[in-house]
Design an enzyme around this catalytic site. Structure first.
Site, PDB file in Angstrom:
ATOM      1  N   ASP A   1       6.270  -4.178  -1.537  1.00 10.54           N
ATOM      2  CA  ASP A   1       5.638  -3.006  -0.836  1.00 10.54           C
ATOM      3  C   ASP A   1       6.613  -1.930  -0.480  1.00 10.54           C
ATOM      4  O   ASP A   1       7.848  -2.197  -0.789  1.00 10.54           O
ATOM      5  CB  ASP A   1       5.107  -3.543   0.568  1.00 10.54           C
ATOM      6  CG  ASP A   1       3.996  -2.547   1.303  1.00 10.54           C
ATOM      7  OD1 ASP A   1       4.003  -1.394   0.617  1.00 10.54           O
ATOM      8  OD2 ASP A   1       3.592  -2.781   2.372  1.00 10.54           O
TER       9      ASP A   1
ATOM     10  N   GLU B   1      -0.572  -5.132   6.021  1.00 11.70           N
ATOM     11  CA  GLU B   1       0.769  -5.353   5.698  1.00 11.70           C
ATOM     12  C   GLU B   1       1.630  -6.516   6.464  1.00 11.70           C
ATOM     13  O   GLU B   1       2.167  -7.241   5.692  1.00 11.70           O
ATOM     14  CB  GLU B   1       1.388  -4.130   5.437  1.00 11.70           C
ATOM     15  CG  GLU B   1       0.856  -3.084   4.627  1.00 11.70           C
ATOM     16  CD  GLU B   1       1.429  -1.706   4.710  1.00 11.70           C
ATOM     17  OE1 GLU B   1       2.065  -1.459   5.702  1.00 11.70           O
ATOM     18  OE2 GLU B   1       1.133  -0.869   3.737  1.00 11.70           O
TER      19      GLU B   1
ATOM     20  N   ALA C   1       8.034   1.498   2.203  1.00 14.37           N
ATOM     21  CA  ALA C   1       8.224   1.562   3.779  1.00 14.37           C
ATOM     22  C   ALA C   1       8.581   3.047   3.931  1.00 14.37           C
ATOM     23  O   ALA C   1       8.823   3.877   2.992  1.00 14.37           O
ATOM     24  CB  ALA C   1       9.504   0.697   4.280  1.00 14.37           C
ATOM     25  N   ASP C   2       8.427   3.608   5.180  1.00 15.64           N
ATOM     26  CA  ASP C   2       8.528   4.995   5.529  1.00 15.64           C
ATOM     27  C   ASP C   2       9.811   5.068   5.890  1.00 15.64           C
ATOM     28  O   ASP C   2      10.462   6.254   5.693  1.00 15.64           O
ATOM     29  CB  ASP C   2       7.655   5.101   6.637  1.00 15.64           C
ATOM     30  CG  ASP C   2       6.120   5.113   6.183  1.00 15.64           C
ATOM     31  OD1 ASP C   2       5.602   5.587   5.364  1.00 15.64           O
ATOM     32  OD2 ASP C   2       5.678   4.021   6.795  1.00 15.64           O
TER      33      ASP C   2
ATOM     34  N   THR D   1       0.980  -1.188   0.047  1.00 13.26           N
ATOM     35  CA  THR D   1      -0.018   0.107  -0.049  1.00 13.26           C
ATOM     36  C   THR D   1       0.855   1.302  -0.070  1.00 13.26           C
ATOM     37  O   THR D   1       2.033   1.268   0.700  1.00 13.26           O
ATOM     38  CB  THR D   1      -1.061  -0.018   1.206  1.00 13.26           C
ATOM     39  OG1 THR D   1      -1.782  -0.977   1.249  1.00 13.26           O
ATOM     40  CG2 THR D   1      -1.749   1.285   1.400  1.00 13.26           C
TER      41      THR D   1
HETATM   42  C1  5RP Z   1       1.678   2.094   4.214  1.00 12.86           C
HETATM   43  C2  5RP Z   1       2.673   1.800   3.897  1.00 12.86           C
HETATM   44  C3  5RP Z   1       3.694   2.509   2.981  1.00 12.86           C
HETATM   45  O1  5RP Z   1       4.598   1.500   2.431  1.00 12.86           O
HETATM   46  C4  5RP Z   1       4.685   3.445   3.453  1.00 12.86           C
HETATM   47  O2  5RP Z   1       3.887   4.600   4.180  1.00 12.86           O
HETATM   48  C5  5RP Z   1       5.282   4.115   2.267  1.00 12.86           C
HETATM   49  O3  5RP Z   1       4.519   4.697   1.669  1.00 12.86           O
HETATM   50  P1  5RP Z   1       4.979   5.623   0.253  1.00 12.86           P
HETATM   51  O4  5RP Z   1       5.265   4.606  -0.662  1.00 12.86           O
HETATM   52  O5  5RP Z   1       3.681   6.459  -0.266  1.00 12.86           O
HETATM   53  O6  5RP Z   1       5.918   6.472   0.651  1.00 12.86           O
HETATM   54  O7  5RP Z   1       3.392   1.137   5.037  1.00 12.86           O
HETATM   55  O8  5RP Z   1       1.121   1.627   5.140  1.00 12.86           O
END
Ligand code: 5RP
Length: 219
Positions: free
Chosen positions: A81, A103, A83-84, A28
């Site tokens: 996926d 996730e 990550a932040d 996500t």
């Molecule tokens: C969502 C997440 C996302 O992987 C994380 O927030 C990174 O998002 P983005 O790709 O928009 O920077 O953990 O719950």
């Protein structure tokens, strides 16, 4: 290359990790969205996807990719996926989009976790990005007090409800020296559904978007 270009580049670099005739786990967020868009070109080569959020499920279906329930799939070969934050040990903070619990479930059910990040997300120590915690609504104040006792400053994510009907506390001010230990400690607070530390089940491969192109990091 700006940040969006890097996200697009890592999304494209993840495509070779998608096995033919497989069901894959899909994450996500904005980087995962680029991956979903890239996956559309492969949709006849895969059996379908398990999504970690309603938003990703909608985007996948919009491309004509079949979305399956995790209960209808065996173990997944790969989970892809963003990550932040991520460290060189491939420990992560996730949940900026609020999808952390699903996730974590889809990642746990997957043999390999491919994480897609732009260079700004690689850190030495996790915690500058506020750590998301999904909490049962009635436990919000109790959990917040426990988080303060652990040295954090929890803030309720206002106007937000998770796909599971819960609230998110974003914990500021943490310097996370031992991510696996803190992940377990947080999981033991009554009322916590899950927390955004992905250390016990970290990533297996990091595709990092940099100005010099995509770098592949493994342990
Ligand atoms: C969502 C997440 C996302 O992987 C994380 O927030 C990174 O998002 P983005 O790709 O928009 O920077 O953990 O719950």
């Amino acid at each position: 290359m700006n940040q969006e270009d890097m996200k697009r580049a890592v999304a494209q670099a993840a495509i070779p990790y998608v096995p033919s005739d497989s069901i894959i786990g899909v994450g996500t967020g904005s980087t995962a969205n680029y991956f979903i868009d890239a996956l559309a070109g492969l949709k006849h080569k895969i059996r379908g996807a398990v999504a970690s959020s309603e938003a990703s499920a909608k985007r996948l279906r919009g491309h004509g990719i079949e979305v399956l329930s995790l209960n209808d799939a065996d173990d997944l070969q790969v989970y892809i996926d963003g990550a932040d934050e991520i460290t060189r040990h491939l420990h992560m903070i996730k949940g900026g989009g609020g999808a952390l619990t699903r996730e974590k479930i889809v990642a746990a059910a997957s043999r390999k976790f491919i994480c897609l990040c732009d260079a700004s997300k690689l850190v030495d120590v996790l915690g500058k990005f506020p750590l998301p915690i999904e909490v049962i609504p009635m436990a919000r104040s109790y959990v917040a007090r426990q988080l303060v006792a652990l040295g954090g400053q929890p803030k309720l994510r206002t106007g937000f409800t998770t796909d599971n009907g819960n609230v998110i506390l974003d914990v500021h001010g943490l310097e996370i020296m031992n991510p696996p230990e803190l992940e377990a400690t947080l999981n033991h607070i009554a009322g916590v559904v899950s927390n955004g530390l992905f250390a016990r089940r970290g990533a297996d491969v990091l595709l990092l978007g940099t100005v010099d192109g995509v770098k592949t990091m493994t342990l």
